[in-house]
Write a protein that holds these residues in place. Sequence first.
Motif, PDB file in Angstrom:
ATOM      1  N   TRP A   1       2.146   1.164  -1.584  1.00  0.00           N
ATOM      2  CA  TRP A   1       1.403  -0.006  -1.120  1.00  0.00           C
ATOM      3  C   TRP A   1       1.573  -1.196  -2.052  1.00  0.00           C
ATOM      4  O   TRP A   1       1.564  -2.356  -1.612  1.00  0.00           O
ATOM      5  CB  TRP A   1      -0.074   0.351  -0.957  1.00  0.00           C
TER       6      TRP A   1
ATOM      7  N   THR B   1      -8.656   6.476  -6.191  1.00  0.00           N
ATOM      8  CA  THR B   1      -7.451   6.691  -5.391  1.00  0.00           C
ATOM      9  C   THR B   1      -7.081   8.163  -5.408  1.00  0.00           C
ATOM     10  O   THR B   1      -6.931   8.752  -6.452  1.00  0.00           O
ATOM     11  CB  THR B   1      -6.297   5.856  -5.929  1.00  0.00           C
TER      12      THR B   1
ATOM     13  N   THR C   1      -2.457   9.586  -5.603  1.00  0.00           N
ATOM     14  CA  THR C   1      -1.526   8.579  -6.121  1.00  0.00           C
ATOM     15  C   THR C   1      -0.444   9.210  -6.957  1.00  0.00           C
ATOM     16  O   THR C   1       0.537   8.571  -7.282  1.00  0.00           O
ATOM     17  CB  THR C   1      -2.274   7.535  -6.981  1.00  0.00           C
TER      18      THR C   1
ATOM     19  N   GLY D   1      -4.771   0.876   2.139  1.00  0.00           N
ATOM     20  CA  GLY D   1      -3.871   1.844   1.529  1.00  0.00           C
ATOM     21  C   GLY D   1      -4.240   2.179   0.101  1.00  0.00           C
ATOM     22  O   GLY D   1      -4.138   3.333  -0.319  1.00  0.00           O
TER      23      GLY D   1
ATOM     24  N   ARG E   1       0.352   6.241  -3.716  1.00  0.00           N
ATOM     25  CA  ARG E   1      -0.257   5.078  -3.054  1.00  0.00           C
ATOM     26  C   ARG E   1       0.059   3.794  -3.824  1.00  0.00           C
ATOM     27  O   ARG E   1       0.368   2.762  -3.228  1.00  0.00           O
ATOM     28  CB  ARG E   1      -1.781   5.259  -2.962  1.00  0.00           C
TER      29      ARG E   1
END
Length: 481
Positions: A282, A477, A480, A462, A278
Amino acid sequence: MAIDTTPTPVAGQRTAARLSTRDRLVLFVLCAAQFMVALDFSVLNVALPVLGADLGMSTSALQWAVTAFALPSGGFLLLFGRMGDLYGRRRLFLSGLALFGAASLLATLAWDPASFLTGRALQGLGAAAIVPTGMSLLTTTFPEGPARDRALGISGTLLSLGFTVGMVAGGVLTDLLSWRSTMGLLALFALIVLPLAPRLLPESRTPERPRLDVPGAAAVTGGLLALIYALTTAAEHGFGRTDVLVTLVVGLSLLAAFVAVESRSAAPLVSLPMLRRRTVAWGNLGGLVTFSMMSTVVFVLTLYLQEVLHLGAFETGLVFGVQGVLSVVAGSCAPRVIGRFGARRTLVGSLAGQGAVGLSLLALGEGGRPVVLATAAVSLASMCHLGAIISYGLTVTSGVADEEQGLATGLVTSTQQVGITVGIPLLGVLATTATDLRSGVHLVLVLDAAIVLAAAALVAVGLRVARTGSGAVEAKTVGTR
């Protein structure tokens, strides 16, 4: 998950936020090289008409003064970033620096268009080696936490400042001396930095020595070269030309082939699991948008100031000079903001600020007051832009192992190059082809702000940036890595 501001101990690295004398010298060398490359992106722009007359280059051929640099500087970034990981970042950095200096000298002494364009192409090749290896040397020298935040803050400030200084210095040097002095300035920078670098920079590479993914390298380098050529040519001539359409299709096809090759390679040039992180995916989207949309604003605002308000080149340069000064202020404040709110939320907030301030430019009219509005708005937008630059670099490289830093920073710098290249052809052409330039500029500004604000929302989702209690934190997160 908020970024921990306590540095992670890494062997051979200092964990204190306060930099030692040697750390400062290392940072000076790396940032001076980055500033030199950023300067090269804009220092020649104002000098192009004089250069063309001196070397006998036609107006249509002048685009190659920019394209000859942009093609290799963007096309070889990923390849050189990975080569630095495998064979030594310091070695490749020094080679790129030496090549850049020699190429700048060749461009300074150019006796015809061919020699000048050769120098520009070799400058671009040197820049493609300097930028990713310099960035990865920075991220491997300074550990995650306040030390890296501060180092990247200074680097990002000088990156933005170099582009702005180039616009002002190019006009001043060309008027006082000649267009050759713009290239001579770059050779002088290289001459100052090159003797210092070997003594200060540590060697850094992966402990393993896997084979270079040649098919992947060929596909991504060819794809980026074709894509950058298509976009830079479209900026001058539009998308209707056959060569633009052909190279655009070829570039996209090669990049699609690159993804297929990497999925089957035992030692891929780019790890697809890394691209699925991620933070990488992003973060780079945020970087792509902030670079492409800010370059578009600068482009259309330059047209507006000169064509609608009839400002001279020097007066226009002063407007962007104010922008450069405030960028320095933003660069000094950004690490503190990131330490307080985290890199991901700073990225989202900076994108939102850049888009919102950009909307204020819709109030531009004619007369004296629009100059004040334009100066204030572009300066504030640039401050937000710089916050986005620093925070997206931190977002993408945080948590990446040292042996993959060259790859991660190669992605960061590729995003920068593509972003700078893509914005003007996609949106700037709407202003240059409009019947009324003022209405065309307003249309571009609306679309620009909408894209930046939409990107801020997408990046927030995101990266799963959330608010908790009275303070903003980065959400935990998942996936990731």
